[in-house]
Design a protein around this motif. Structure first.
Motif, PDB file in Angstrom:
ATOM      1  N   TRP A 132      -2.256  10.247  -0.503  1.00 49.21           N
ATOM      2  CA  TRP A 132      -3.787  11.138  -0.059  1.00 49.21           C
ATOM      3  C   TRP A 132      -4.578   9.389  -0.010  1.00 49.21           C
ATOM      4  O   TRP A 132      -5.171   9.385   0.917  1.00 49.21           O
ATOM      5  N   LEU A 133      -3.994   8.606  -0.744  1.00 52.23           N
ATOM      6  CA  LEU A 133      -4.755   7.589  -0.565  1.00 52.23           C
ATOM      7  C   LEU A 133      -4.386   6.609   0.521  1.00 52.23           C
ATOM      8  O   LEU A 133      -5.586   6.148   1.119  1.00 52.23           O
ATOM      9  N   VAL A 134      -2.974   6.605   0.255  1.00 50.86           N
ATOM     10  CA  VAL A 134      -2.538   5.948   1.494  1.00 50.86           C
ATOM     11  C   VAL A 134      -3.013   6.043   3.307  1.00 50.86           C
ATOM     12  O   VAL A 134      -3.672   5.819   3.913  1.00 50.86           O
ATOM     13  N   SER A 135      -3.630   7.902   3.052  1.00 50.18           N
ATOM     14  CA  SER A 135      -3.709   8.429   4.223  1.00 50.18           C
ATOM     15  C   SER A 135      -5.363   8.266   4.187  1.00 50.18           C
ATOM     16  O   SER A 135      -6.287   7.590   6.197  1.00 50.18           O
ATOM     17  N   THR A 136      -6.122   7.576   3.626  1.00 49.87           N
ATOM     18  CA  THR A 136      -7.504   8.118   3.485  1.00 49.87           C
ATOM     19  C   THR A 136      -7.363   6.453   4.103  1.00 49.87           C
ATOM     20  O   THR A 136      -8.535   6.154   4.880  1.00 49.87           O
ATOM     21  N   MET A 137      -6.845   5.039   3.459  1.00 50.14           N
ATOM     22  CA  MET A 137      -6.640   3.907   3.758  1.00 50.14           C
ATOM     23  C   MET A 137      -6.758   3.819   5.590  1.00 50.14           C
ATOM     24  O   MET A 137      -6.737   2.561   5.654  1.00 50.14           O
ATOM     25  N   ASN A 138      -6.027   4.542   6.157  1.00 53.30           N
ATOM     26  CA  ASN A 138      -5.759   4.832   7.845  1.00 53.30           C
ATOM     27  C   ASN A 138      -7.271   4.371   7.904  1.00 53.30           C
ATOM     28  O   ASN A 138      -6.825   3.785   9.529  1.00 53.30           O
ATOM     29  N   TYR A 139      -8.010   5.220   7.584  1.00 55.42           N
ATOM     30  CA  TYR A 139      -9.975   5.052   8.213  1.00 55.42           C
ATOM     31  C   TYR A 139     -10.311   3.784   7.220  1.00 55.42           C
ATOM     32  O   TYR A 139     -11.878   3.466   8.434  1.00 55.42           O
ATOM     33  N   LEU A 140      -9.805   3.525   7.124  1.00 56.11           N
ATOM     34  CA  LEU A 140     -10.337   1.618   6.245  1.00 56.11           C
ATOM     35  C   LEU A 140      -9.766   0.808   6.921  1.00 56.11           C
ATOM     36  O   LEU A 140      -8.594   0.317   7.439  1.00 56.11           O
ATOM     37  N   PRO A 141     -10.876  -0.800   7.363  1.00 54.25           N
ATOM     38  CA  PRO A 141      -9.737  -1.817   7.678  1.00 54.25           C
ATOM     39  C   PRO A 141      -9.708  -2.664   6.994  1.00 54.25           C
ATOM     40  O   PRO A 141      -8.500  -3.569   7.151  1.00 54.25           O
ATOM     41  N   PHE A 142      -9.269  -2.465   5.571  1.00 51.85           N
ATOM     42  CA  PHE A 142      -9.005  -2.974   4.256  1.00 51.85           C
ATOM     43  C   PHE A 142      -7.987  -3.328   4.959  1.00 51.85           C
ATOM     44  O   PHE A 142      -7.120  -4.365   4.589  1.00 51.85           O
ATOM     45  N   LEU A 165       0.679  -1.103   0.282  1.00 46.11           N
ATOM     46  CA  LEU A 165      -0.006  -0.436   0.304  1.00 46.11           C
ATOM     47  C   LEU A 165       0.873   0.994   0.050  1.00 46.11           C
ATOM     48  O   LEU A 165       0.261   2.376  -0.728  1.00 46.11           O
ATOM     49  N   VAL A 166       1.840   1.730   0.639  1.00 44.12           N
ATOM     50  CA  VAL A 166       3.194   2.248   0.434  1.00 44.12           C
ATOM     51  C   VAL A 166       2.734   2.972  -1.225  1.00 44.12           C
ATOM     52  O   VAL A 166       3.353   3.833  -1.207  1.00 44.12           O
ATOM     53  N   MET A 167       2.997   2.557  -1.454  1.00 48.27           N
ATOM     54  CA  MET A 167       3.203   2.809  -3.500  1.00 48.27           C
ATOM     55  C   MET A 167       2.237   3.582  -3.821  1.00 48.27           C
ATOM     56  O   MET A 167       2.567   4.056  -5.266  1.00 48.27           O
ATOM     57  N   TYR A 168       0.972   3.073  -3.401  1.00 43.67           N
ATOM     58  CA  TYR A 168      -0.077   4.197  -3.539  1.00 43.67           C
ATOM     59  C   TYR A 168      -0.058   5.876  -3.395  1.00 43.67           C
ATOM     60  O   TYR A 168       1.060   5.653  -2.466  1.00 43.67           O
TER      61      TYR A 168
END
Lengths: 332, 284
Positions: free
Chosen positions: B220-230, B214-217
């Motif tokens: 903005w996407l990486v920080s969004t994903m911090n709030y998601l369970p995936f 995921l770090v390669m994304y």
């Protein structure tokens, strides 16, 4: 307090209407129209412990809906339901421990595993002791002949075999309340009568309360002291069907075959009773209908014997089917 | 003294009860496990699909990460391990969307759901354990042999903090099961949820990190994903495996995963309770 209490129960289904054809299908995408169907309409009844209750009605009358509410699968739209002091749809898991359910039309067993494996799984789920389990299996084998089926996967069973296994599975834990929804569907006469005996025996020896829905009225006649008839969501009859048979179907028929040509006027004159109905079947045969509470069949037969030369006579009793038909038609 | 005996009796009694319950659910796992064994052709086909994907990604990363290059903390050695494990992890994703989401739809349509509702078991746990049986099957017959082979032929980094990694893998599976159950519940609200199932499978593959770390994304996407369970399904356990997270950070991941497991399963529990009230069964 009764074992099963149903007060002003109503269940309304919301069904989306489908329009016809392609343009209809496209319209459906944009705007749906809904239709409300009242499957069960404000019904109330009580069932006491140990009763065997027949529950009948024409197709789509609301029988299965009621059963599904009583077993906790469906939530009623309005009204109160209690079985064994529990509200089925709210306390589903406690409730289903106390009941056994057979839906003749769908299996209660896990599709992919062998019958015996499903049984042992149910044994663990319902916490039946190994000893009781063996006893039950033996008993079921005697009545339902399930012994040879135990090691076959459920999906490979024929309908009749499956229903037999289903009945065994649902009674494994000796539930105090049993719901049988068309349990003898697709079974041959011998197995059917075995199952009837078994149900009767279970009711007598264990005091099991049984709710039975069926289209086979001989099941009802044999098993149920009390019958509910439901039509279009409403209860139209609650009582002893045998009594209803006596009350409702008072019309009795005598069919008479004579050696001589039949002249209705002559016969009418000889009998000399007002409320008789004559139907000529052919030149040598006729049917006389009368109200059995007012006129005795013996009088008619005696008169015929005295004045004519009968070849054969037959008294037709109303069948239970005719009684139910009459109740349905009165309702309309 | 007497009180402590009473308390210990109480605890023992409850443990005994829980064990008895657990044993029933484990049998649901066993059924799925045995069922899986009966499809041999499928077994080999899926294995081929896996090998193709892993070999292609292996050569891709070998071409990208030449001369000891490191992208966002990932060296070639890390990537070789990452793609091998991500490849086998696809079995898990398939299993969860199959044994949970799709199975729930099937049971709804065939009426098997009703059969399960008539048993004094939790439908949610039944569905979870059903899937765990498949997961166990994949672990024993696919993941372990394939990874052993990969380790011998290509090489595989040994995991850092093995215990933390394994725990986070299990918790990740529970997060995954929680999501799959919620997705499966959509069948109560739409007539055909296969589109939703496909979409979520794709989303999970992208956002759990099985495609690339995921770090390669983009940031903005990486920080969004911090709030998601995936990311807790695969990416975070892998970060622990590769030693990119220390012991403390690893334990923090476990805590976050536990919160997500609890939140998703609770949501599933209440939504299911609500959904079954919507059941309309026609026919009589």
């Amino acid at each position: 307090m009764a074992l099963i209490e149903v007060e002003t129960l109503t269940k309304t289904f919301k069904i989306s209407k489908r329009r016809e054809g392609l343009s209809g299908a496209l319209m459906n995408l944009v705007k749906r129209e809904y239709q409300f169907v009242q499957a069960v309409d404000n019904i109330s009844f009580h069932v006491e412990q140990g009763e065997t209750l027949g529950y009948i009605g024409p197709n789509g009358a609301g029988k299965s809906t009621t059963i599904k509410i009583l077993t906790g699968i469906l939530t009623p739209t309005e009204g109160r339901v209690e079985v064994n002091g529990l509200v089925p749809h709210k306390q589903r898991r406690q409730h289903v421990k106390n009941i056994g359910v057979v839906f003749g039309q769908r299996s209660q067993l896990w599709w992919d595993i062998a019958v015996i494996e499903a049984f042992t799984l149910l044994r663990d789920i319902y916490e039946v002791s190994k000893n009781d389990f063996q006893k039950q299996l033996k008993k079921f084998d005697e009545v339902l002949e399930i012994g040879p089926l135990l090691h076959i996967p459920v999906r490979k069973l024929s309908l009749g075999q499956r229903v037999r296994c289903d009945i065994a599975a649902s009674l494994l834990h000796n539930p105090p309340v049993v719901f049988l929804d068309e349990p003898t569907i697709g079974l041959d006469v011998a197995v059917k009568s075995n199952i009837r005996e078994f149900i009767k025996e279970m009711n007598a020896s264990l005091g099991t309360t049984i709710i039975l829905t069926t289209h086979d009225l001989s099941d009802i006649e044999y098993l149920c002291q009390r019958t509910l008839i439901i039509d279009q969501g409403k209860i139209i009859f609650d009582g002893d069907l045998e009594k209803a048979k006596n009350e409702l179907a008072r019309k009795r028929k005598i069919q008479i075959d004579l050696y001589e040509h039949i002249d209705i006027d002559v016969i009418r004159e000889k009998l000399n009773i007002a409320q008789l109905e004559f139907t000529k079947r052919n030149d040598y045969s006729l049917t006389i209908s009368f109200d059995k509470n007012e006129i005795s069949a013996i009088n008619i037969i005696q008169t015929i014997l005295d004045h004519f030369h009968p070849r054969d006579m037959k008294i037709e009793e109303p069948t239970i089917e005719a009684v139910v038909k009459e109740i349905y038609s009165e309702d309309i | 003294m007497r009180v402590s005996i009473l308390i210990s009796l109480f605890v023992m009694e409850n443990l005994r009860k829980s064990w008895r319950h657990l044993r029933i659910y484990i049998r649901f796992s066993k059924i799925r496990f045995v069922d899986k064994l009966s499809y041999r052709a499928h077994f080999f086909l899926v294995l081929t699909e896996y090998l193709l994907i892993v070999i292609v990604s292996y050569f891709l990363w070998k071409a990208i990460l030449t001369d000891g290059r490191v992208i966002r903390g990932y060296s070639l050695k890390d990537m070789v391990t990452y793609v091998a494990i991500a490849g086998v992890f696809r079995f898990f994703i398939n299993e969860f969307s199959g044994a949970i989401s799709r199975e729930m739809g099937g049971q709804y349509r065939t009426g098997e759901l009703i059969m399960n509702l008539l048993k004094p078991v939790s439908y949610q746990l039944y569905i979870y354990f059903h899937a765990f049986g498949g997961i166990l099957f994949h672990s024993v017959f696919r993941i372990v042999p394939v990874l052993t082979l990969w380790a011998l032929l290509v090489g595989l980094t040994a995991p850092d903090h093995l215990a933390i990694f394994l725990t986070s893998l299990v918790l990740g599976a529970l997060v995954h099961a929680g999501i799959a159950f919620l997705v499966g519940l959509t069948i109560f609200y739409v007539e055909d949820n296969s589109g939703i199932l496909h979409a979520t499978s794709a989303i999970i593959e992208l956002l759990s990190g099985t495609l690339i770390p995921l770090v390669m994304y983009p940031a903005w996407l990486v920080s969004t994903m911090n709030y998601l369970p995936f990311r807790f399904i695969f990416y975070q356990p892998m970060e622990i495996y590769l030693g990119h997270l220390g012991k403390e950070a690893g334990i923090a991941v476990l805590c976050a995963q536990t919160v997500w497991v609890f939140a998703l399963s609770t949501a599933g529990y209440f939504l299911f309770k609500n959904s079954i009230q919507k059941i309309t069964i026609q026919g009589g």
